[in-house]
Write a protein that holds these residues in place. Sequence first.
Motif, short mmCIF file in Angstrom:
data_model
loop_
_atom_site.label_atom_id
_atom_site.label_comp_id
_atom_site.label_asym_id
_atom_site.label_seq_id
_atom_site.Cartn_x
_atom_site.Cartn_y
_atom_site.Cartn_z
N GLU A 1 0.83 -1.21 0.00
CA GLU A 1 0.00 0.00 0.00
C GLU A 1 0.86 1.26 0.00
N LEU A 2 1.93 1.26 0.78
CA LEU A 2 2.81 2.42 0.84
C LEU A 2 3.57 2.59 -0.48
N MET A 3 3.97 1.47 -1.10
CA MET A 3 4.62 1.55 -2.41
C MET A 3 3.69 2.17 -3.44
N ALA A 4 2.42 1.82 -3.37
CA ALA A 4 1.44 2.38 -4.31
C ALA A 4 1.32 3.90 -4.11
N LEU A 5 1.31 4.34 -2.87
CA LEU A 5 1.26 5.78 -2.60
C LEU A 5 2.50 6.51 -3.11
N GLU A 6 3.65 5.92 -2.87
CA GLU A 6 4.90 6.52 -3.32
C GLU A 6 4.95 6.58 -4.85
N LEU A 7 4.48 5.52 -5.48
CA LEU A 7 4.44 5.48 -6.94
C LEU A 7 3.52 6.57 -7.48
N ASP A 8 2.36 6.76 -6.83
CA ASP A 8 1.44 7.83 -7.22
C ASP A 8 2.13 9.18 -7.15
N HIS A 9 2.88 9.42 -6.09
CA HIS A 9 3.57 10.69 -5.92
C HIS A 9 4.63 10.91 -6.99
N LEU A 10 5.35 9.84 -7.32
CA LEU A 10 6.38 9.96 -8.36
C LEU A 10 5.75 10.26 -9.71
N TYR A 11 4.62 9.65 -9.98
CA TYR A 11 3.93 9.89 -11.25
C TYR A 11 3.39 11.32 -11.31
N GLU A 12 2.80 11.76 -10.22
CA GLU A 12 2.27 13.12 -10.17
C GLU A 12 3.38 14.16 -10.31
N ALA A 13 4.58 13.82 -9.82
CA ALA A 13 5.72 14.73 -9.93
C ALA A 13 6.32 14.71 -11.34
N GLY A 14 5.89 13.75 -12.15
CA GLY A 14 6.35 13.68 -13.53
C GLY A 14 7.68 12.99 -13.74
#
Length: 71
Positions: free
Chosen positions: A28-41
């Motif tokens: 779950e935490l990896m999914a959140l971190e991945l979301d943040h990396l994607y949003e950051a471009g």
Amino acid sequence: MKTLYDVQQLLKQFNVFVYVGKRLWDIELMALELDHLYEAGVVDKQTFVKAKLVLNREHAVEEEREQAKQN
């Protein structure tokens, strides 16, 4: 990208190391971190989608495993 290890290696490239102690929470935490990396471009859409699919599959497997333990 086919395994949880592959997703961990992707996150590691951005100095994101996840270990909470419970595999389900780690996913779950990896999914959140991945979301943040994607949003950051910094992660492209194709990589993001592949990684999310792996995380979703692993999350479902872990939930089934936990339910089996409870029964």
